[in-house]
Design a protein around this motif. Structure first.
Motif, PDB file in Angstrom:
ATOM      1  N   VAL A 191       1.094  -1.081   0.033  1.00 16.77           N
ATOM      2  CA  VAL A 191      -0.231   0.205  -0.333  1.00 16.77           C
ATOM      3  C   VAL A 191       0.863   1.418  -0.286  1.00 16.77           C
ATOM      4  CG1 VAL A 191      -1.537   1.278   1.258  1.00 16.77           C
ATOM      5  CG2 VAL A 191      -1.387  -0.961   1.313  1.00 16.77           C
ATOM      6  N   TYR A 192       0.511   2.093  -0.518  1.00 14.90           N
ATOM      7  CA  TYR A 192       1.449   3.013  -1.177  1.00 14.90           C
ATOM      8  C   TYR A 192       1.257   4.427  -0.507  1.00 14.90           C
ATOM      9  CZ  TYR A 192       4.549   1.379  -4.151  1.00 14.90           C
ATOM     10  OH  TYR A 192       5.483   0.450  -5.637  1.00 14.90           O
ATOM     11  N   SER A 193       1.339   5.519   0.247  1.00 10.96           N
ATOM     12  CA  SER A 193       1.505   6.243   0.519  1.00 10.96           C
ATOM     13  C   SER A 193       0.064   7.436   0.636  1.00 10.96           C
ATOM     14  CB  SER A 193       2.029   6.932   1.934  1.00 10.96           C
ATOM     15  OG  SER A 193       2.979   7.952   0.410  1.00 10.96           O
ATOM     16  N   GLY A 194       0.320   7.234  -1.333  1.00 10.20           N
ATOM     17  CA  GLY A 194      -0.266   8.263  -1.964  1.00 10.20           C
ATOM     18  C   GLY A 194      -1.923   7.485  -1.828  1.00 10.20           C
ATOM     19  N   ALA A 195      -2.498   6.106  -1.785  1.00 12.28           N
ATOM     20  CA  ALA A 195      -3.376   5.389  -2.109  1.00 12.28           C
ATOM     21  C   ALA A 195      -4.344   5.595  -0.640  1.00 12.28           C
ATOM     22  CB  ALA A 195      -3.547   3.987  -2.205  1.00 12.28           C
ATOM     23  N   VAL A 196      -3.343   6.115   0.921  1.00  9.86           N
ATOM     24  CA  VAL A 196      -4.750   6.165   1.761  1.00  9.86           C
ATOM     25  C   VAL A 196      -5.462   7.524   1.946  1.00  9.86           C
ATOM     26  CG1 VAL A 196      -4.113   6.505   4.200  1.00  9.86           C
ATOM     27  CG2 VAL A 196      -2.632   4.968   3.068  1.00  9.86           C
ATOM     28  N   ALA A 197      -6.529   7.034   2.228  1.00  9.70           N
ATOM     29  CA  ALA A 197      -7.079   8.183   2.598  1.00  9.70           C
ATOM     30  C   ALA A 197      -7.330   8.987   3.810  1.00  9.70           C
ATOM     31  CB  ALA A 197      -8.966   7.782   1.965  1.00  9.70           C
ATOM     32  N   LYS A 198      -7.672   7.258   5.438  1.00 11.49           N
ATOM     33  CA  LYS A 198      -7.202   8.419   6.523  1.00 11.49           C
ATOM     34  C   LYS A 198      -6.173   7.359   6.867  1.00 11.49           C
ATOM     35  CE  LYS A 198     -10.902   7.795   8.857  1.00 11.49           C
ATOM     36  NZ  LYS A 198     -12.540   7.298   9.469  1.00 11.49           N
ATOM     37  N   MET A 199      -5.454   7.759   7.706  1.00  8.73           N
ATOM     38  CA  MET A 199      -4.446   6.722   8.673  1.00  8.73           C
ATOM     39  C   MET A 199      -4.925   6.696  10.144  1.00  8.73           C
ATOM     40  SD  MET A 199      -1.949   4.838   8.209  1.00  8.73           S
ATOM     41  CE  MET A 199      -0.947   5.297   7.009  1.00  8.73           C
ATOM     42  N   PRO A 200      -5.373   5.768  10.419  1.00 14.68           N
ATOM     43  CA  PRO A 200      -5.234   7.073  11.826  1.00 14.68           C
ATOM     44  C   PRO A 200      -3.686   6.839  12.947  1.00 14.68           C
ATOM     45  CG  PRO A 200      -4.691   3.831  11.608  1.00 14.68           C
ATOM     46  CD  PRO A 200      -4.854   4.888  10.275  1.00 14.68           C
ATOM     47  N   GLU A 201      -4.119   7.617  14.077  1.00 17.08           N
ATOM     48  CA  GLU A 201      -2.883   8.321  14.777  1.00 17.08           C
ATOM     49  C   GLU A 201      -2.335   7.297  15.831  1.00 17.08           C
ATOM     50  OE1 GLU A 201      -3.927  12.117  16.224  1.00 17.08           O
ATOM     51  OE2 GLU A 201      -4.708  12.714  14.755  1.00 17.08           O
ATOM     52  N   GLY A 202      -0.798   6.888  15.575  1.00 13.74           N
ATOM     53  CA  GLY A 202      -0.227   6.655  17.216  1.00 13.74           C
ATOM     54  C   GLY A 202       0.433   5.423  16.609  1.00 13.74           C
ATOM     55  N   LEU A 203       0.193   4.852  15.396  1.00 14.95           N
ATOM     56  CA  LEU A 203       0.566   3.785  14.783  1.00 14.95           C
ATOM     57  C   LEU A 203       2.203   3.748  14.787  1.00 14.95           C
ATOM     58  CD1 LEU A 203      -1.380   2.914  11.482  1.00 14.95           C
ATOM     59  CD2 LEU A 203      -1.846   1.763  14.100  1.00 14.95           C
ATOM     60  N   ASN A 204       1.949   2.098  15.716  1.00 16.63           N
ATOM     61  CA  ASN A 204       4.071   1.756  15.447  1.00 16.63           C
ATOM     62  C   ASN A 204       4.656   1.090  14.555  1.00 16.63           C
ATOM     63  OD1 ASN A 204       4.348   3.192  18.301  1.00 16.63           O
ATOM     64  ND2 ASN A 204       3.051   1.806  19.404  1.00 16.63           N
ATOM     65  N   ASP A 205       5.730   1.093  14.447  1.00 16.73           N
ATOM     66  CA  ASP A 205       6.115   0.329  13.292  1.00 16.73           C
ATOM     67  C   ASP A 205       6.117  -1.594  13.180  1.00 16.73           C
ATOM     68  OD1 ASP A 205       7.809  -0.550  10.414  1.00 16.73           O
ATOM     69  OD2 ASP A 205       9.824   0.097  11.980  1.00 16.73           O
ATOM     70  N   GLY A 206       4.810  -1.222  11.883  1.00 16.02           N
ATOM     71  CA  GLY A 206       4.877  -3.434  12.177  1.00 16.02           C
ATOM     72  C   GLY A 206       3.842  -3.208  12.994  1.00 16.02           C
ATOM     73  N   ASP A 207       3.339  -2.777  13.681  1.00 11.10           N
ATOM     74  CA  ASP A 207       1.310  -2.601  13.862  1.00 11.10           C
ATOM     75  C   ASP A 207       0.968  -3.275  13.373  1.00 11.10           C
ATOM     76  OD1 ASP A 207       1.613  -2.544  16.438  1.00 11.10           O
ATOM     77  OD2 ASP A 207       0.926  -0.105  16.024  1.00 11.10           O
ATOM     78  N   ILE A 208      -0.065  -4.539  13.218  1.00 11.97           N
ATOM     79  CA  ILE A 208      -1.040  -5.056  12.638  1.00 11.97           C
ATOM     80  C   ILE A 208      -2.210  -4.751  12.254  1.00 11.97           C
ATOM     81  CG2 ILE A 208      -2.644  -7.712  11.852  1.00 11.97           C
ATOM     82  CD1 ILE A 208       0.011  -9.092  13.065  1.00 11.97           C
ATOM     83  N   VAL A 209      -2.525  -4.082  10.772  1.00 12.41           N
ATOM     84  CA  VAL A 209      -3.468  -3.000  10.613  1.00 12.41           C
ATOM     85  C   VAL A 209      -4.165  -4.261   9.952  1.00 12.41           C
ATOM     86  CG1 VAL A 209      -2.898  -1.282  11.067  1.00 12.41           C
ATOM     87  CG2 VAL A 209      -2.400  -2.224   8.806  1.00 12.41           C
ATOM     88  N   GLU A 210      -6.025  -3.266   9.938  1.00 11.45           N
ATOM     89  CA  GLU A 210      -6.360  -3.751   9.125  1.00 11.45           C
ATOM     90  C   GLU A 210      -6.578  -2.826   7.703  1.00 11.45           C
ATOM     91  OE1 GLU A 210     -10.660  -4.926  10.969  1.00 11.45           O
ATOM     92  OE2 GLU A 210     -11.120  -5.088   9.231  1.00 11.45           O
ATOM     93  N   ILE A 211      -6.448  -3.433   6.379  1.00 14.34           N
ATOM     94  CA  ILE A 211      -6.072  -2.278   4.991  1.00 14.34           C
ATOM     95  C   ILE A 211      -8.326  -2.400   4.235  1.00 14.34           C
ATOM     96  CG2 ILE A 211      -5.508  -2.139   3.321  1.00 14.34           C
ATOM     97  CD1 ILE A 211      -3.426  -4.080   4.414  1.00 14.34           C
ATOM     98  N   VAL A 212      -9.330  -0.963   4.824  1.00 17.19           N
ATOM     99  CA  VAL A 212     -10.523  -1.158   3.978  1.00 17.19           C
ATOM    100  C   VAL A 212     -10.849  -0.383   3.335  1.00 17.19           C
ATOM    101  CG1 VAL A 212     -11.241  -2.373   6.076  1.00 17.19           C
ATOM    102  CG2 VAL A 212     -11.335   0.612   6.097  1.00 17.19           C
ATOM    103  N   HIS A 213     -12.255  -0.263   2.947  1.00 18.99           N
ATOM    104  CA  HIS A 213     -11.928   0.793   1.325  1.00 18.99           C
ATOM    105  C   HIS A 213     -12.783   2.427   2.311  1.00 18.99           C
ATOM    106  CE1 HIS A 213     -13.875  -2.238  -2.266  1.00 18.99           C
ATOM    107  NE2 HIS A 213     -12.979  -3.133  -1.346  1.00 18.99           N
TER     108      HIS A 213
END
Ligand code: SAH
Length: 394
Positions: free
Chosen positions: A21-43
């Motif tokens: 996932v490239y940064s340009g594709a992100v509409a909304k990024m949660p705050e306070g994420l740490n490197d390596g956190d497991i995240v969900e990717i959603v529409h």
């Protein structure tokens, strides 16, 4: 679990299961994420696409390890054990045999496991952990391998890559059982010593298994030159197939020592093999014409980045030109490139230019790639990094 929302107009690549996932594709990024956190990717409308490892970067912000609409909990032992068991099932069915007990078990994105390389050498696994996400689940990975019966796991990571500052899993043994880092392995019935502590990469180059077998087919009664030999992978197959004389050339003396040891291990102690610690370019310049029936050119990656492609292309051309000028008429050249940034079309063009400049008729007999323990994720063509051409030179 935190969610990364993808812009509507950038969904295509993710719907096509590209693992980044490239940064340009992100509409909304949660705050306070740490490197390596497991995240969900959603529409943007919250519909789930999959799960990945968050990475704080300017370009790639997430590496996806699972595309699914279903809700999962990847923060569990069960999830990672299952993923690793699936990778093992492929090898068990199509790679492991009485003749082969060394192979790649996890090939990064090729096994839907970005950031992890796991190579099996007999009873031992040698790892490269390439990203923080994998670093954080390392204990679960070790357990998953143990569940498959591997009790000795060695981590090479730190040594291999410079972009690993954030990876904390220490270099060395990750298991209680340790023992010697040097093991004897079998590849297509050919024996090799592999030392995971002192060897290059994870200890051996497992990606040339199929091409080595092909070298065997052309080596009976031949005089063979194996350049960039490392521990003599190609050399041993040529000897076993009945080559009259095999020369291995590598710039590293310890690689040449390994070639000699491996020749002895396979029972070649009557001078059928000779190693030379030398620069390949100089060796090819100095050597006689028409001396070898088979020449193997398997250099390290000349292009490590996109910027380096032009210089690398020149390097490959020079190398191939030197070999094309010297090989015996009717001889065979095995030429390879493992630079991911040089695709097979470009590589073929480079070899074509060398052939034209050498003023010799050249025909392609085979085109090779990585073996089936290095599967290529169809959604991630960059996964295909190794290409080879087998040339018949008039
Ligand atoms: N063909 C090998 C793998 C090659 S890895 C196999 O089948 O296992 C690349 C090797 O090239 C390394 O062992 C490295 O020491 C050697 N090398 C790199 N640059 C070289 C040069 N200019 N001349 C000779 N050897 C070189």
């Amino acid at each position: 679990m935190e969610k990364i929302h993808i812009k509507k107009n950038k969904l295509k690549a993710l719907e096509n299961r590209h693992p980044w996932v490239y940064s340009g594709a992100v509409a909304k990024m949660p705050e306070g994420l740490n490197d390596g956190d497991i995240v969900e990717i959603v529409h943007s409308n919250d519909k789930r696409l999959g799960y990945g490892f968050y990475a704080p970067g300017n370009q790639i912000v997430c590496r996806v390890f699972e595309y699914t609409r279903k809700e999962l909990d990847p923060n569990t032992q069960e999830y990672w054990s299952d993923k690793i068991a699936k990778a093992y099932a492929l090898r068990k069915a199509h790679v492991i045999s009485d003749e082969t007990n060394c192979y790649r078990l996890i090939h990064g994105e090729g096994d839907f496991f970005p950031g992890l390389i796991a190579d099996v050498y007999n009873d031992l696994i040698s790892l490269q952990i390439l990203i923080k996400g994998v670093d954080r689940i390392a204990p679960m990975i070790v357990k998953a391998f143990q569940a498959l019966g591997f009790e000795r796991i060695y981590n090479k990571s730190k040594e291999i890559s410079k972009r690993l500052e954030n990876v904390e899993t220490p270099k060395g043994w990750l298991t209680e059982q340790q023992g010697s880092p040097k093991v004897e392995v079998l590849e297509n019935g050919v024996k090799f010593w592999v030392n995971v502590e002192t060897g290059q990469k994870t200890g051996f180059f497992l990606d040339q298994r199929d091409a080595r077998a092909l070298v065997g087919k052309y080596s009976k009664g031949a005089k063979v030159l194996n350049t960039f030999s490392y521990s003599g992978g190609f050399s041993m197959y040529a000897l076993k197939a009945g080559a009259t004389l095999v020369h291995s050339v590598d710039a590293s003396q310890s690689a040449i020592d390994l070639c000699d040891e491996n020749a002895l291990l396979n029972g070649f102690d009557k001078g059928e093999h000779k190693g030379y610690c030398a620069d390949v370019f100089e060796h090819l310049t100095k050597m006689e014409r028409d001396d070898y029936d088979v020449v193997i050119l398997d250099p390290p990656a000349f292009a490590k980045s996109a910027k380096a492609v032009t210089a690398a292309a020149r390097g490959y051309k020079q190398l191939n030109l030197k070999a094309l000028r010297k090989i015996k008429p009717g001889g065979i050249i095995f030429t390879f490139s493992c630079s991911q940034k040089i695709d097979k079309e470009l590589f073929r063009k480079i070899v074509f230019q060398a052939a034209a400049e050498a003023h010799r008729n050249v025909r392609i007999l085979h085109q090779t790639t990585q073996p089936n323990c290095h599967p290529i994720n169809i959604f991630y063509p960059e996964n295909e990094y190794l290409k080879g051409l087998v040339l018949y030179v008039e």
